[in-house]
Design an enzyme around this catalytic site. Structure first.
Site, PDB file in Angstrom:
ATOM      1  N   LYS A 313       0.808  -1.226   0.000  1.00  0.00           N
ATOM      2  CA  LYS A 313       0.000   0.000   0.000  1.00  0.00           C
ATOM      3  C   LYS A 313       0.845   1.283   0.000  1.00  0.00           C
ATOM      4  CE  LYS A 313      -4.155  -1.917   2.081  1.00  0.00           C
ATOM      5  NZ  LYS A 313      -5.149  -1.830   3.135  1.00  0.00           N
ATOM      6  N   ASN A 334      -4.765   2.139  -1.313  1.00  0.00           N
ATOM      7  CA  ASN A 334      -5.299   0.785  -1.488  1.00  0.00           C
ATOM      8  C   ASN A 334      -5.959   0.637  -2.852  1.00  0.00           C
ATOM      9  OD1 ASN A 334      -7.740   2.145  -1.210  1.00  0.00           O
ATOM     10  ND2 ASN A 334      -8.688   0.468  -0.070  1.00  0.00           N
ATOM     11  N   ASP A 353      -9.802   2.966   2.068  1.00  0.00           N
ATOM     12  CA  ASP A 353      -9.834   2.401   3.430  1.00  0.00           C
ATOM     13  C   ASP A 353     -10.429   3.411   4.412  1.00  0.00           C
ATOM     14  OD1 ASP A 353      -8.781  -0.103   2.889  1.00  0.00           O
ATOM     15  OD2 ASP A 353      -6.709   0.536   3.211  1.00  0.00           O
ATOM     16  N   ASN A 402       0.701   0.528  20.727  1.00  0.00           N
ATOM     17  CA  ASN A 402       1.314  -0.465  19.849  1.00  0.00           C
ATOM     18  C   ASN A 402       2.391  -1.239  20.587  1.00  0.00           C
ATOM     19  OD1 ASN A 402       1.488  -1.612  17.192  1.00  0.00           O
ATOM     20  ND2 ASN A 402       3.515  -0.661  17.028  1.00  0.00           N
ATOM     21  N   THR A 404       5.284  -2.114  19.549  1.00  0.00           N
ATOM     22  CA  THR A 404       6.544  -1.378  19.403  1.00  0.00           C
ATOM     23  C   THR A 404       6.226   0.102  19.617  1.00  0.00           C
ATOM     24  OG1 THR A 404       7.152  -3.005  17.736  1.00  0.00           O
ATOM     25  CG2 THR A 404       8.519  -1.019  17.847  1.00  0.00           C
ATOM     26  N   GLY A 489     -14.222  -6.773  10.681  1.00  0.00           N
ATOM     27  CA  GLY A 489     -13.453  -6.323   9.525  1.00  0.00           C
ATOM     28  C   GLY A 489     -14.176  -6.510   8.204  1.00  0.00           C
TER      29      GLY A 489
HETATM   30  P1  ATR Z   1      -1.040  -3.860   8.426  1.00  0.00           P
HETATM   31  O1  ATR Z   1      -0.774  -3.129   7.147  1.00  0.00           O
HETATM   32  O2  ATR Z   1      -2.013  -5.000   8.272  1.00  0.00           O
HETATM   33  O3  ATR Z   1      -1.403  -2.947   9.555  1.00  0.00           O
HETATM   34  P2  ATR Z   1       1.641  -4.022   9.445  1.00  0.00           P
HETATM   35  O4  ATR Z   1       1.970  -2.680   8.910  1.00  0.00           O
HETATM   36  O5  ATR Z   1       2.672  -5.128   9.314  1.00  0.00           O
HETATM   37  O6  ATR Z   1       0.321  -4.616   8.789  1.00  0.00           O
HETATM   38  O7  ATR Z   1       1.247  -3.843  10.998  1.00  0.00           O
HETATM   39  C1  ATR Z   1       0.939  -4.913  11.819  1.00  0.00           C
HETATM   40  C2  ATR Z   1       0.490  -4.384  13.174  1.00  0.00           C
HETATM   41  O8  ATR Z   1       0.162  -5.505  14.000  1.00  0.00           O
HETATM   42  C3  ATR Z   1       1.571  -3.628  13.917  1.00  0.00           C
HETATM   43  O9  ATR Z   1       0.982  -2.659  14.747  1.00  0.00           O
HETATM   44  C4  ATR Z   1       2.208  -4.742  14.763  1.00  0.00           C
HETATM   45  O10 ATR Z   1       2.891  -4.290  15.904  1.00  0.00           O
HETATM   46  P3  ATR Z   1       4.484  -3.898  15.824  1.00  0.00           P
HETATM   47  O11 ATR Z   1       4.519  -2.536  15.214  1.00  0.00           O
HETATM   48  O12 ATR Z   1       4.923  -3.965  17.202  1.00  0.00           O
HETATM   49  O13 ATR Z   1       5.094  -4.940  14.920  1.00  0.00           O
HETATM   50  C5  ATR Z   1       0.981  -5.486  15.175  1.00  0.00           C
HETATM   51  N1  ATR Z   1       1.276  -6.845  15.606  1.00  0.00           N
HETATM   52  C6  ATR Z   1       1.615  -7.881  14.824  1.00  0.00           C
HETATM   53  N2  ATR Z   1       1.793  -8.987  15.590  1.00  0.00           N
HETATM   54  C7  ATR Z   1       1.540  -8.617  16.865  1.00  0.00           C
HETATM   55  C8  ATR Z   1       1.520  -9.308  18.121  1.00  0.00           C
HETATM   56  N3  ATR Z   1       1.800 -10.607  18.190  1.00  0.00           N
HETATM   57  N4  ATR Z   1       1.194  -8.619  19.222  1.00  0.00           N
HETATM   58  C9  ATR Z   1       0.889  -7.312  19.162  1.00  0.00           C
HETATM   59  N5  ATR Z   1       0.888  -6.595  18.022  1.00  0.00           N
HETATM   60  C10 ATR Z   1       1.201  -7.244  16.891  1.00  0.00           C
END
Ligand code: ATR
Length: 517
Positions: A313, A334, A353, A402, A404, A489
């Site tokens: 995206k 998107n 989106d 989040n 992270t 969703g």
């Molecule tokens: P998308 O475009 O679907 O949002 P993405 O940019 O890869 O995909 O983002 C995934 C999100 O899910 C992020 O906020 C990620 O957290 P991090 O930034 O810490 O990676 C979150 N995420 C994925 N797995 C996770 C987990 N097991 N627990 C908590 N957050 C998770």
């Protein structure tokens, strides 16, 4: 911008045909497989190299067991088949000898470009059995594919044969080569097929691209061998979802590009929408590993519009020649719209989106979107960007949590929100609880996981989970049990697809909207 797709015209001669590839161990098993799929199939290919040895003595009988034209194939090991060369000539001769002009015989026999047996070929011709002259490349799509197929087709044409090339499509570069070969071979009679999921467009779009047939495997056949499942779509899906028989040279092509993409629901939303409006258009999933290469494929195929999904995206926005304000503000697109047919005028980026996310809330809980209201967004990835943009644009006060924290901070700074980590103490910080919680992380995909298990929901909250699956995610199930109102969703997917449908076609989605029937 290219115009909307035209209305579907009256049925003409078939632009292509659905060929069921039979790889059973016995002739009876193959005939039974065909009976199951018969109503969606135009002809069959008997892969006799899959038969048990005892069956091979009875090859001549098979055409009488079925009521469709049959292609006889005894594929060599070097072409991915299972037949020893020493046995082939004898088996082919015996199988064709059983045929006669008045009786049930093989309609086609497949022979390789480097195979020569004038006696056998003469016998086939004398019995009205057309030779399909083939070559395979199981290692990839060779450079110069179009020239090679053109030469093969010229020689085949001189002998009343049909040329066939089957190539393995290993990624976006191969996909582009195959699409360009189709473009360069317009008007040349041939069978041209791409193996594997990257090549699945060649089967769905056979009628548009000019492949005389498209091969497919029986749906969910027990013990189905690997060769029969390489990105093949079953005949019922080809017919009912993709409307294979109504696809022709003028059909407008749309699609979704992503990785992975095989399980996208979008074809199930857009294709029925096109059908309901009587549009000569089809929507195809495209697996890609490089977006710039894929956009060249899209140009070669004349694609008019694309849905863009994970992980492309943000790159889609960067590669577009122009962008709508919303896509720019979110930092991701998107949707890509071809500037002129096939994107030769560059792509225009849009982001549905935002509208897709807001639509279910506007319908179900508009009061939550009043300026000054509070909301919590879990996650700070690509999906969260559109959500946080949408909410802050409405004037809401947003807290981004989040796993992270640095990503939460970056997102929050961009849109002027608060941020924090995704831990128990952050859950505690939610206090009495915001009226709206939006879950955007990938946790819960596949039905398992809860991004904030310590958080106790309060009755009356609205909980919106962007993840969709066969039922509510564990997070949404907890919210439901606590007496919250929930949005899943699928509601967002449908609403963003409806906004895309308007951009693609210039028309309102039919009836109550896409996927709501
Ligand atoms: P998308 O475009 O679907 O949002 P993405 O940019 O890869 O995909 O983002 C995934 C999100 O899910 C992020 O906020 C990620 O957290 P991090 O930034 O810490 O990676 C979150 N995420 C994925 N797995 C996770 C987990 N097991 N627990 C908590 N957050 C998770």
């Amino acid at each position: 911008m290219s115009g909307p797709p035209g209305a579907a015209g009256p049925a003409a001669a078939p632009a292509s045909r659905i060929c069921l590839c039979l790889t059973g161990a016995s002739l009876e098993q193959d005939a039974a497989l065909l009976r199951r799929e018969r109503r969606w199939v135009d002809l069959v290919e008997l892969r006799a190299d899959f038969l048990a040895p005892a069956e091979l003595a009875h090859l001549a009988r098979f055409p009488a067991l079925v009521d469709l034209p049959v292609i006889l194939t005894l594929r060599r090991a070097e072409d991915g088949g299972r037949c020893a060369e020493a046995d082939r000539r004898r088996l082919l001769r015996e199988a064709l000898a059983g045929a006669g002009p008045g009786g049930a015989g093989y309609a086609f026999v497949e022979l390789e470009h480097d195979f020569s047996d004038p006696e056998l070929e003469g016998a086939a011709r004398a019995r009205g059995c057309r030779v399909i002259r083939s070559f395979y490349d199981l290692h990839g799509v060779p450079a110069g594919l179009a020239a090679r197929v053109r030469r093969l087709a010229r020689r085949a044409g001189e002998r009343g044969e049909l040329a066939k090339a089957e190539v393995r499509v290993r990624g976006s570069r191969d996909q582009r080569r195959l699409a360009e070969a189709f473009r360069d071979l317009r008007g040349v009679e041939k069978i041209l097929l791409g193996l594997g999921e990257y090549g699945s467009f060649s089967r769905i779009l056979a009628g548009k691209l000019g492949s005389w047939l498209a091969c497919c495997s029986p749906a969910c056949a027990e013990g189905e061998p690997e060769v029969a499942t390489e990105g093949q779509t079953d005949p019922r899906v080809l017919t009912e979802l993709y409307r294979f028989r109504s696809i022709g040279p003028e059909t407008a092509v749309y699609g979704v590009v992503g990785n992975p993409v095989a399980h996208s629901r979008s074809p199930h939303l857009h294709n029925p929408g096109f059908t309901a409006l009587g549009l000569d258009a089809v929507y195809v999933p495209f697996l890609a590993d490089e977006l710039p290469e894929f956009l060249r494929t899209a140009r070669a195929l004349g694609i008019r519009g694309l849905s863009v999904t994970v992980p492309f995206k943000e790159q889609a926005l960067r590669l577009a020649r122009s962008a709508e304000d919303e896509a720019r503000a979110v930092g991701a697109a998107n949707t890509l719209l071809a500037g002129t047919a096939g994107g030769r005028g560059g792509w225009r980026a849009a982001n549905t989106d935002v509208a897709g996310f807001l639509a279910p809330l506007q319908r179900q809980a508009p009061a939550l979107l009043e300026p000054g209201a509070g909301a919590v967004v879990l996650g700070a990835g690509g999906a969260a960007r559109a959500v946080v943009y949408a909410l802050t644009r409405q004037g809401l006060k947003v807290l981004v949590l989040n796993r992270t924290p640095a990503r939460a901070r970056a997102l929050a700074r961009r849109f002027g929100c608060q941020w924090g980590g995704l831990e128990a103490r952050e859950a505690a910080r939610l206090g009495g609880g915001p009226a709206l919680i939006v879950q955007t992380t990938s946790v819960g995909l596949g039905g398992a996981g809860d991004p904030l298990p310590e958080y106790a929901f309060r009755a009356g909250q609205v909980v919106y989970d962007l993840v969709y699956g066969s039922g509510p995610t564990p997070f949404l199930a907890r919210a439901l049990a606590a007496g919250c109102r929930t949005v899943d969703g699928l509601a967002m997917l449908q609403a963003q697809a409806e906004a895309q449908f308007r951009l693609f076609t210039g028309s309102e989605p039919p009836g109550g909207g896409l996927g709501r029937g």
